[in-house]
Write an enzyme that holds these catalytic residues in place. Structure first.
Site, PDB file in Angstrom:
ATOM      1  N   LYS A   3       0.819  -1.227   0.000  1.00  0.00           N
ATOM      2  CA  LYS A   3       0.000   0.000   0.000  1.00  0.00           C
ATOM      3  C   LYS A   3       0.847   1.267   0.000  1.00  0.00           C
ATOM      4  O   LYS A   3       0.380   2.327  -0.393  1.00  0.00           O
ATOM      5  CB  LYS A   3      -0.987  -0.047   1.144  1.00  0.00           C
ATOM      6  CG  LYS A   3      -2.017  -1.147   0.860  1.00  0.00           C
ATOM      7  CD  LYS A   3      -3.033  -1.302   1.937  1.00  0.00           C
ATOM      8  CE  LYS A   3      -4.095  -2.310   1.539  1.00  0.00           C
ATOM      9  NZ  LYS A   3      -3.597  -3.708   1.554  1.00  0.00           N
TER      10      LYS A   3
HETATM   11  C1  PLP Z   1      -4.308  -4.727   1.052  1.00  0.00           C
HETATM   12  C2  PLP Z   1      -3.573  -5.986   0.894  1.00  0.00           C
HETATM   13  C3  PLP Z   1      -3.998  -6.968  -0.002  1.00  0.00           C
HETATM   14  C4  PLP Z   1      -5.275  -6.846  -0.794  1.00  0.00           C
HETATM   15  O1  PLP Z   1      -5.226  -5.826  -1.754  1.00  0.00           O
HETATM   16  P1  PLP Z   1      -6.602  -5.265  -2.373  1.00  0.00           P
HETATM   17  O2  PLP Z   1      -6.177  -4.151  -3.233  1.00  0.00           O
HETATM   18  O3  PLP Z   1      -7.403  -4.807  -1.195  1.00  0.00           O
HETATM   19  O4  PLP Z   1      -7.245  -6.382  -3.080  1.00  0.00           O
HETATM   20  C5  PLP Z   1      -3.224  -8.101  -0.148  1.00  0.00           C
HETATM   21  N1  PLP Z   1      -2.113  -8.275   0.580  1.00  0.00           N
HETATM   22  C6  PLP Z   1      -1.684  -7.361   1.462  1.00  0.00           C
HETATM   23  C7  PLP Z   1      -0.456  -7.636   2.247  1.00  0.00           C
HETATM   24  C8  PLP Z   1      -2.386  -6.184   1.638  1.00  0.00           C
HETATM   25  O5  PLP Z   1      -1.949  -5.284   2.517  1.00  0.00           O
END
Ligand code: PLP
Length: 494
Positions: free
Chosen positions: A111
């Site tokens: 993120k």
């Molecule tokens: C947020 C997240 C996901 C999922 O991503 P999305 O965009 O919500 O589908 C997968 N793995 C990790 C480690 C995350 O932080």
């Protein structure tokens, strides 16, 4: 480029406006009115550029009301080598998979890829829109978004940020990452409930006229950092295009030939970004949507029915413990248009279920494959990838690796596979260590040390440093108290 709501009743908005406001007035999500196309010439033009330069070029196709200079400065600051090392999104080889590591940023979660640049885009948007109030960002997090958003927004002028996370749904390290966040404009609260409880409350507050009046009286307006905000989605398109450039550069694919992509999926933001890259013309074959035991998306792609009336499982891949994948709404809009999308979202809200017809399901199936991985298989995959390939992965990445391998086995499709790796294994040291068969100490930081000893891979500095940081936030509240907490933070003098 203008943007409209997936539900059809808010439109012709600029990129700055939608980044500032996050969600459309009718409760829908903003989507671009058209998808820009790229060709081999465009991709060729990126291959010798840095990640930040690639980001500027791709973002400029979508954020047309930001100047090239603004986007360049934002991208250079967001993806600097001090924050990310030499390559923001390197590709590692593990077995037949090309693992796109998206977690080399300041909080060791993918993120960061979006949340390091989005605050800079939001700051610019306040001026572009002539906004006089300051932004109050509300975040519902299943773990990683919260910390990444806090790190991105801490001490950004004219913004304050309130984060809610499910008290039992995140790892001890994730909890500590949020609880120790510095900055005068941040607030963090645990809630008794799961991620969907937090997300539903935040979505409700975003569209409540009463809540809007309340924050307005404090000189604030609501904005979002969740992937319902297009400002999160657009930067995620970049790394798929960047990965393709790197795959071409290394000879793993020939220019113009396709790659497949597997994404460990929760809120459907990351995989939607890959889908948009494909719509732009990036040579992507299949998009494998990898889920954990909360396999609602697997069922959706296989049956056309999205039914959230099912048990919710708490797993070792908590960022995917989600039964309402918000960004699926954007895919439904692209497939079916605003009117139909709105009615499906109404069914979901009122009845907890919706379905698409068989033609639509088949059409989606030409791009997407839904697969899932059990808890046992997640543990086994972590152990096996280390044993067979010396590759240490976190549980979310393990879900994706398992599904990528399953896809190849079931389909016989040997198109080069890129697997999105979304977190450092050291964010989930307890689960990873136990998957490796090590003795699991009671304390998370002892798990980190044990894992370093077994694997020979050093933990990221930002995680090791948590140990000596002071806890600033330890409040745990009921779901019913979320509104009150928002009001208290809005009223607080910073
Ligand atoms: C947020 C997240 C996901 C999922 O991503 P999305 O965009 O919500 O589908 C997968 N793995 C990790 C480690 C995350 O932080």
């Amino acid at each position: 480029m203008l943007y409209s709501s997936t539900r059809g009743n808010d439109g012709a908005r600029s990129a700055a406006y939608i980044i500032k406001n996050g969600i459309a007035a009718d409760g829908g999500l903003f989507v671009p009115d058209s998808i820009p196309s790229i060709d081999e010439g465009f991709i060729n033009g990126l291959t010798d550029l840095s990640y930040a330069e690639r980001a500027e070029k791709v973002l400029s196709l979508f954020l047309t009301d930001y100047t090239a200079e603004e986007l360049r400065a934002a991208a250079e600051a967001a993806y600097s080598s001090e924050r990310w090392g030499d390559n923001a999104a390197p590709i590692a080889k593990a077995g037949n998979n090309n693992v796109l590591e998206l977690w080399h940023g300041p909080t060791s979660a993918f993120k960061d890829m979006a949340l390091q640049i989005m605050p800079r885009l939001l700051s610019l948007s306040l001026d572009k829109c002539g906004e006089e109030k300051d932004a109050l960002i509300l975040v519902a997090t299943s773990g990683d978004t919260g910390k990444a958003a806090l790190a991105g927004y801490a001490d950004v002028p004219r913004v304050r940020i309130q984060v809610f996370y499910p008290s039992e749904g995140v790892s001890a390290i994730q909890k500590l990452q949020m609880a120790t966040q510095e900055g005068g404009n941040v607030s963090v609260c645990a809630i008794k409930g799961n991620f969907d409880d937090a997300q539903s409350a935040v979505k409700r507050i975003f569209t409540s006229a009463e809540a809007a009046r309340m924050v307005d009286s404090h000189g604030l307006f609501f904005s979002s950092a969740n992937s319902i905000n297009w400002g999160r989605l657009a930067p995620q398109i970049v790394y798929y295009i960047s990965a393709y450039c790197d795959m071409v550069k290394s000879g793993a694919v020939k220019m113009g030939a396709p790659m497949n992509v597997t994404v460990p999926t929760g809120n459907f933001g990351n995989i939607l970004a890959a889908y948009i890259a494909k719509q732009m013309g990036l040579p992507i074959g299949k998009l494998v949507c990898a889920s954990n035991s909360n396999n609602i998306l697997t069922d959706f792609f296989n049956t056309g029915v999205y039914d959230r009336r099912r048990p919710f499982y708490t797993t070792i891949s908590p960022s995917m413990d989600i039964l309402i994948s918000s960004n699926l709404e954007r895919l439904l809009y692209f497939a079916l248009g605003a009117e139909k999308c709105r009615s499906l979202m109404e069914s979901l809200r009122d009845d907890g279920v919706f379905s698409v017809d068989e033609d639509t399901r088949k059409a989606l199936g030409s791009d997407f494959v839904g697969l899932h991985c059990s808890e046992d298989d997640t543990y086994a995959t972590i152990g096996r990838y280390f044993k067979d390939y010396g590759y240490l992965c976190d549980p979310h990445t393990a879900v994706a690796l398992y599904c990528a391998d399953l896809y190849v086995k079931e389909s016989g499709d040997t198109t080069p596979m890129v697997v999105a790796s979304t977190a450092s294994p050291y964010k989930f040291p307890r689960a990873v260590l136990s998957a490796m068969g090590g003795d699991v100490p009671a304390e998370d930081f002892d798990c980190v040390a044990a894992l370093e000893a077994i694997s020979g891979v050093t933990a990221p500095a930002n995680l090791s440093a948590l140990r000596s940081k002071a806890v600033r936030f330890d409040k745990v509240i009921d779901k019913a108290e979320i509104d009150g907490q928002v009001e208290e933070f809005a009223a607080k003098a910073l």
